[in-house]
Design a protein around this motif. Structure first.
Motif, short mmCIF file in Angstrom:
data_model
loop_
_atom_site.label_atom_id
_atom_site.label_comp_id
_atom_site.label_asym_id
_atom_site.label_seq_id
_atom_site.Cartn_x
_atom_site.Cartn_y
_atom_site.Cartn_z
N VAL A 76 0.86 -1.18 0.00
CA VAL A 76 0.00 0.00 0.00
C VAL A 76 0.90 1.24 0.00
CG1 VAL A 76 -1.87 1.23 1.13
CG2 VAL A 76 -1.74 -1.27 1.31
N ASP A 77 0.90 1.98 -1.12
CA ASP A 77 1.72 3.17 -1.33
C ASP A 77 3.21 2.81 -1.27
OD1 ASP A 77 -0.55 4.64 -1.75
OD2 ASP A 77 -0.50 5.70 0.17
N ASN A 78 4.06 3.77 -1.64
CA ASN A 78 5.51 3.46 -1.64
C ASN A 78 6.39 4.68 -1.41
OD1 ASN A 78 5.77 4.70 -4.31
ND2 ASN A 78 4.90 2.80 -5.14
N GLY A 79 5.83 5.74 -0.83
CA GLY A 79 6.64 6.87 -0.42
C GLY A 79 6.99 7.83 -1.54
N ILE A 80 7.93 8.70 -1.25
CA ILE A 80 8.27 9.82 -2.13
C ILE A 80 9.26 9.43 -3.23
CG2 ILE A 80 10.33 10.83 -1.01
CD1 ILE A 80 8.67 13.49 -0.87
N GLY A 81 9.99 8.33 -3.00
CA GLY A 81 10.96 7.88 -4.00
C GLY A 81 12.25 8.66 -3.96
N THR A 82 13.07 8.46 -5.00
CA THR A 82 14.42 9.02 -5.04
C THR A 82 14.61 9.95 -6.24
OG1 THR A 82 15.20 7.09 -6.28
CG2 THR A 82 15.39 7.01 -3.86
N LYS A 83 13.54 10.39 -6.87
CA LYS A 83 13.67 11.16 -8.12
C LYS A 83 13.79 12.67 -7.89
CE LYS A 83 9.94 9.46 -10.19
NZ LYS A 83 9.42 8.49 -9.21
N PHE A 84 13.64 13.14 -6.66
CA PHE A 84 13.75 14.57 -6.38
C PHE A 84 15.17 15.07 -6.64
CE2 PHE A 84 10.15 15.68 -3.14
CZ PHE A 84 9.25 15.71 -4.19
N ASN A 85 15.28 16.29 -7.18
CA ASN A 85 16.60 16.91 -7.26
C ASN A 85 16.93 17.54 -5.90
OD1 ASN A 85 15.28 19.44 -7.12
ND2 ASN A 85 15.18 19.61 -9.35
N ILE A 108 -1.24 -1.13 -4.26
CA ILE A 108 -2.51 -0.44 -4.03
C ILE A 108 -2.18 1.02 -3.71
CG2 ILE A 108 -4.60 -0.32 -2.64
CD1 ILE A 108 -4.24 -3.27 -1.96
N PHE A 109 -2.51 1.91 -4.62
CA PHE A 109 -2.29 3.33 -4.38
C PHE A 109 -3.52 3.93 -3.70
CE2 PHE A 109 0.35 2.63 -8.26
CZ PHE A 109 1.59 2.96 -7.72
N THR A 110 -3.32 4.48 -2.51
CA THR A 110 -4.44 5.20 -1.90
C THR A 110 -4.82 6.37 -2.80
OG1 THR A 110 -2.95 6.60 -0.56
CG2 THR A 110 -3.76 4.55 0.43
N HIS A 111 -3.81 7.08 -3.30
CA HIS A 111 -3.97 8.13 -4.29
C HIS A 111 -2.57 8.43 -4.85
CE1 HIS A 111 -3.14 10.17 -0.51
NE2 HIS A 111 -2.94 11.33 -1.11
N LEU A 112 -2.48 9.34 -5.79
CA LEU A 112 -1.24 9.51 -6.55
C LEU A 112 -0.54 10.84 -6.28
CD1 LEU A 112 -2.46 7.95 -9.92
CD2 LEU A 112 -0.92 6.91 -8.25
N HIS A 113 -0.75 11.44 -5.12
CA HIS A 113 0.07 12.58 -4.74
C HIS A 113 1.52 12.09 -4.59
CE1 HIS A 113 -3.55 14.98 -2.94
NE2 HIS A 113 -3.57 14.92 -4.26
N PHE A 114 2.46 12.99 -4.80
CA PHE A 114 3.86 12.58 -5.00
C PHE A 114 4.46 11.82 -3.82
CE2 PHE A 114 4.11 16.93 -3.26
CZ PHE A 114 5.03 16.78 -2.22
N ASP A 115 3.97 12.06 -2.61
CA ASP A 115 4.54 11.38 -1.44
C ASP A 115 3.95 10.00 -1.22
OD1 ASP A 115 2.27 13.12 -0.92
OD2 ASP A 115 2.44 12.59 1.19
N HIS A 116 3.07 9.57 -2.11
CA HIS A 116 2.44 8.25 -1.99
C HIS A 116 2.85 7.29 -3.11
CE1 HIS A 116 -0.51 9.36 1.23
NE2 HIS A 116 -0.17 10.55 0.78
N CYS A 117 3.36 7.83 -4.22
CA CYS A 117 3.64 6.94 -5.36
C CYS A 117 5.00 7.18 -5.99
CB CYS A 117 2.56 7.10 -6.43
SG CYS A 117 2.57 8.73 -7.25
N GLY A 118 5.83 8.05 -5.40
CA GLY A 118 7.12 8.37 -6.01
C GLY A 118 8.07 7.20 -6.10
N GLY A 119 7.92 6.21 -5.21
CA GLY A 119 8.80 5.05 -5.21
C GLY A 119 8.48 4.02 -6.27
N THR A 120 7.44 4.26 -7.06
CA THR A 120 7.07 3.31 -8.13
C THR A 120 8.17 3.19 -9.16
OG1 THR A 120 4.77 4.03 -7.84
CG2 THR A 120 5.26 2.74 -9.81
#
Length: 293
Positions: free
Chosen positions: A67-76, A110-122
């Motif tokens: 369920v969700d995967n955090g902000i990820g590593t793509k931020f500059n 399962i994405f609760t929603h797609l705001h950047f802090d919930h799906c960035g780790g995809t």
């Protein structure tokens, strides 16, 4: 990081890091003199936020849901500083490994929603600078309503959706658009709320006569449990108010447990109702909630 066995499901806490958001935006019309007593802001008025995800392993189907995967590593570097992203605290891959899982083991996101802090780790940028998928074997589950919102957001919400997150999901060939209150399998369903963003789905696990709900952004921290304490980020705050009242009434009378995605201090809470007001019972961790509870 905790673990719980409930019925045919094994639940694992997946910590993916910490970040900070503006406290005023997080508490909307609630004055700082009140919310700062609950969660103290830094010198830039930001409060600490968890990105705590949930892994659900099913004995019934052999499926492994994240369920969700955090902000990820793509931020500059600029955005990492703005949001004070902290992957030293924890990160997605190490948290999975801690519990004995690899990204290839995940069958469903399962994405609760797609705001950047919930799906960035995809996805992540590989060594050649190309976007690669973190979970090569996973189906991506988003509500149809929210998918429309993410791809055609209003001017107020557009900053929460990043093309580098949404585009790869769209092009993956693994997107599954689900309806309201989707049943993934017996004992694992969803509850739909629309105040924060249209079509947010909250996974619900029911087993052993207990109900566990992934709170996501319905109330991101325990401090947001009182009815008027609603985020300035919510698109439809009156809807949030009504949704919270309905859900908290049910939760307090039926003893639901809420798994907290963004609360940096509290992993699991329950709800008490006293003299018409709701308040959280805190100090719980997923691993504490065995069958003896």
């Amino acid at each position: 990081m905790s673990h719980l066995k409930i019925g045919p499901f094994s639940l694992y806490t997946i910590e993916t890091g910490r970040f900070r958001l503006d406290g005023g935006a997080m508490f909307g019309v609630v004055p700082k003199t009140l919310w700062n007593r609950q969660i103290e802001a830094d010198n830039k008025n930001r409060i600490p936020m968890a990105m705590r995800c949930l892994l659900i392993e099913s004995e019934q189907t052999g499926r492994c849901y994240l369920v969700d995967n955090g902000i990820g590593t793509k931020f500059n570097e600029k955005y990492e500083q703005i949001y004070q992203v902290d992957h030293q605290h924890s990160n997605l891959l190490d948290s999975l490994s801690y519990h004995g899982f690899a990204p290839e083991d995940i069958t469903d996101l399962i994405f609760t929603h797609l705001h950047f802090d919930h799906c960035g780790g995809t996805t992540f940028y590989d060594k050649s600078g190309e976007l690669s998928h973190t979970f090569p074997n996973a189906q991506y589950h988003v509500t149809e309503t929210h998918w429309k919102t993410a791809n055609n957001p209003n001017a107020r919400e557009t900053a929460s959706f990043f093309e580098e997150n949404i585009g790869p999901i769209k092009e993956s060939g693994r997107l599954n658009l689900v309806g309201d209150q989707h049943l993934f399998e017996e004992g694992l369903s969803t509850l739909i709320v629309n105040g924060h963003t249209l079509g947010q789905q909250l996974p619900v696990i029911k087993a052993d006569n207990r109900t566990h709900v992934f709170a996501a952004d319905l109330f991101p921290t325990a401090a947001h449990v009182p009815l008027p304490w609603i985020m300035g980020y919510d698109m439809r705050p009156i809807n949030t108010l009504e949704e919270k009242e309905d859900i908290l009434n049910r939760a307090s009378s039926e003893g639901w447990f809420f798994f907290m995605e963004h609360d940096s201090q509290h992993e699991v809470i329950q709800i008490e109702k006293d003299d018409g007001k709701f308040r959280p019972k805190t100090g719980l961790r997923l691993g504490d909630l065995d069958k003896r509870w």
